[in-house]
Scaffold this active site. Structure first.
Site, PDB file in Angstrom:
ATOM      1  N   HIS A 214     -17.043 -14.931  -0.110  1.00 53.20           N
ATOM      2  CA  HIS A 214     -17.219 -13.801   1.017  1.00 53.20           C
ATOM      3  C   HIS A 214     -18.005 -12.726   0.437  1.00 53.20           C
ATOM      4  CE1 HIS A 214     -15.039 -16.452   3.721  1.00 53.20           C
ATOM      5  NE2 HIS A 214     -14.019 -16.375   2.816  1.00 53.20           N
TER       6      HIS A 214
ATOM      7  N   SER B 108     -45.382   0.654  -6.513  1.00 55.35           N
ATOM      8  CA  SER B 108     -46.383   1.603  -6.664  1.00 55.35           C
ATOM      9  C   SER B 108     -45.772   3.100  -6.628  1.00 55.35           C
ATOM     10  CB  SER B 108     -47.363   1.306  -5.635  1.00 55.35           C
ATOM     11  OG  SER B 108     -46.614   1.521  -4.430  1.00 55.35           O
TER      12      SER B 108
ATOM     13  N   LYS C  20     -38.389   0.785 -10.959  1.00 59.25           N
ATOM     14  CA  LYS C  20     -38.111  -0.597 -10.092  1.00 59.25           C
ATOM     15  C   LYS C  20     -38.178  -1.713 -11.156  1.00 59.25           C
ATOM     16  CE  LYS C  20     -37.332  -0.918  -6.101  1.00 59.25           C
ATOM     17  NZ  LYS C  20     -36.047  -1.162  -5.559  1.00 59.25           N
TER      18      LYS C  20
END
Length: 442
Positions: free
Chosen positions: A141, A263, A268
């Site tokens: 879960h 961009s 990231k």
């Protein structure tokens, strides 16, 4: 399928050139078989094999008038042959050629998928063995459950890929059938022996019975098999995506030198490969529904399935081929962070060992219900007060009236929790179990 996702080998199988080449292979296998049976003159069969060829542009040009692709094809081939061309397509209906040729294409495409899956299985096995004893948190879960290892997670994937391989082999067999039985499958113009001979030449099995077409439950079996295989890939990729979340940070798909994640945000490192796998799996799954719709045709056939198959078969094979290959690279380059895995195990402050405490109390004579209440109240206190679960147990007079400190300490051992890893690996990989070293304790 757009070029972005099309691998050369699979693209070649579904290219127009290969489609017409395969049609011609069926036509020539038929004339050769009929020549052996004395139906077609031997010299005409030889001339057909020597001269038969086609030009795709010319086929397209003829089809503009005929509005029939097989007639356009046979007409274009006949232009290269001359008088012997009257024996081309002799006694055949279009679906004799198209369906038998499609079986050859599907079989070849299945072989490529099987090669892909073998490579994926090998990559997963290598990483599973590498991380056989890398402890991590098992989650149900989405919540911490009990400890496991990264190797066990990967072994589970390996076992599923092996089932996918079995399914693809079975589906390959289901579609590797041909038919040369005529307009409604009654062999009105050619005897069954011709069909048997053609199929033998092509390495196919004659369909036991057919209408004008090979029945589409076979194709639906193949397409649902491709969809199940894609779903497996989606499952694996989704797991990596989940484990790559910043809050977990346990596993990461490879991020290449020079790769950019955003961009706008230079920091990231996004799981874009795994996201692509999940996305294209949806395409394959959707196409399987269309294949199921193709099973029911009017009477002995209509043509409603044909346009659908021109899209779903190439696209599904191309998509699956691409995502298997891409995910194989992801597995091979996947980065694991064992220290973060141990940190995440520790984040629960020991409550993930509550099940073992429950069993120890039950062994000492407590009812399961009473033991559950004692353990749960400490687990909830640990959660709400952010306190160490083991220390709470040691301070609980009820529990300490039943268990000793040493007995409680043993229940918090990863060695104890993961003592059957070797057995599981032996089940999956068939390897001899090795001596289990001590796991790091939480």
């Amino acid at each position: 399928m757009i070029r972005r996702y099309a691998q050369p080998a699979m693209s070649a199988i579904w290219a127009e050139q290969r489609r017409f080449e395969t049609w011609l292979a069926v036509e020539l296998a038929a004339t050769d078989t009929m020549a052996e049976a004395g139906i077609v003159p031997a010299d005409a069969a030889r001339e057909l094999r020597e001269k038969a060829s086609f030009d795709i542009a010319r086929i397209d040009e003829i089809e503009q008038t005929t509005q029939h692709d097989v007639i356009a094809f046979t007409t274009a081939v006949a232009e290269h042959v001359g008088p012997a061309a009257r024996w081309l397509h002799f006694g055949l209906t279009s679906s004799d050629v198209v369906d038998t040729a499609l079986a050859l294409q599907m079989r070849e495409a299945c072989d490529l998928i099987l090669e892909d899956l073998d490579a994926l299985a090998a990559a997963i096995k290598l990483r599973a063995l590498e991380h056989k004893r890398t402890p991590m948190m098992g989650r149900t879960h989405g919540v911490h459950a009990e400890p496991m290892t990264l190797g066990l997670k990967l072994a589970l994937w390996f076992a599923e890929v092996q089932r996918d391989i079995v399914r693809v082999r079975r589906a390959r067999e289901a579609v590797s059938v041909g038919k040369i039985s005529g307009a409604v499958g009654t062999f009105a113009h050619l005897p069954p022996e011709i069909e048997a001979g053609v199929c033998q030449r092509l390495g196919l099995v004659p369909a036991p019975i057919a209408t004008q077409v090979i029945q589409r439950d076979r194709h639906a079996e193949l397409m649902t098999t491709l969809a199940i295989t894609a779903a497996s890939l989606e499952k694996f990729a989704l797991e990596i995506r989940g484990l790559q979340k910043t809050e977990l940070g346990e596993v990461e798909e490879p991020f290449g030198k020079g790769q950019k994640g955003s961009s706008a945000m230079p920091h990231k490192r996004n799981p874009v490969g795994c996201e692509q796998v999940c996305g294209l799996a949806r395409v394959v799954r959707g196409n399987a529904v269309a294949a199921l719709e193709n099973v029911a045709l009017w009477h002995e056939r209509d043509i409603s399935h044909s346009s659908v198959e021109r899209v779903i078969l190439p696209d599904s094979f191309l998509a699956l081929d691409h995502i298997i290959r891409r995910f194989t690279r992801i597995v091979a380059g996947m980065v694991a962070y064992p220290e973060r895995m141990l940190e995440n195990i520790a984040r629960s402050r020991g409550v993930v060992f509550s099940g073992q405490i429950l069993l120890e109390l039950a062994r000492r004579g407590l009812s399961r219900e009473q033991a559950y209440l004692w353990v749960q109240r400490n687990a909830m206190q640990s959660f709400h007060q952010q306190r160490d679960f083991r220390e709470l147990l040691l301070a609980d007079a009820d529990i300490m009236g039943v268990l000793t400190r040493d007995e409680i300490d043993r229940t918090f051992s990863l060695d104890e929790q993961l003592r059957h890893v070797d057995t599981l690996f032996t089940r999956v990989f068939g390897a001899e179990p090795a001596q289990t070293p001590e796991f790091l304790s939480s």
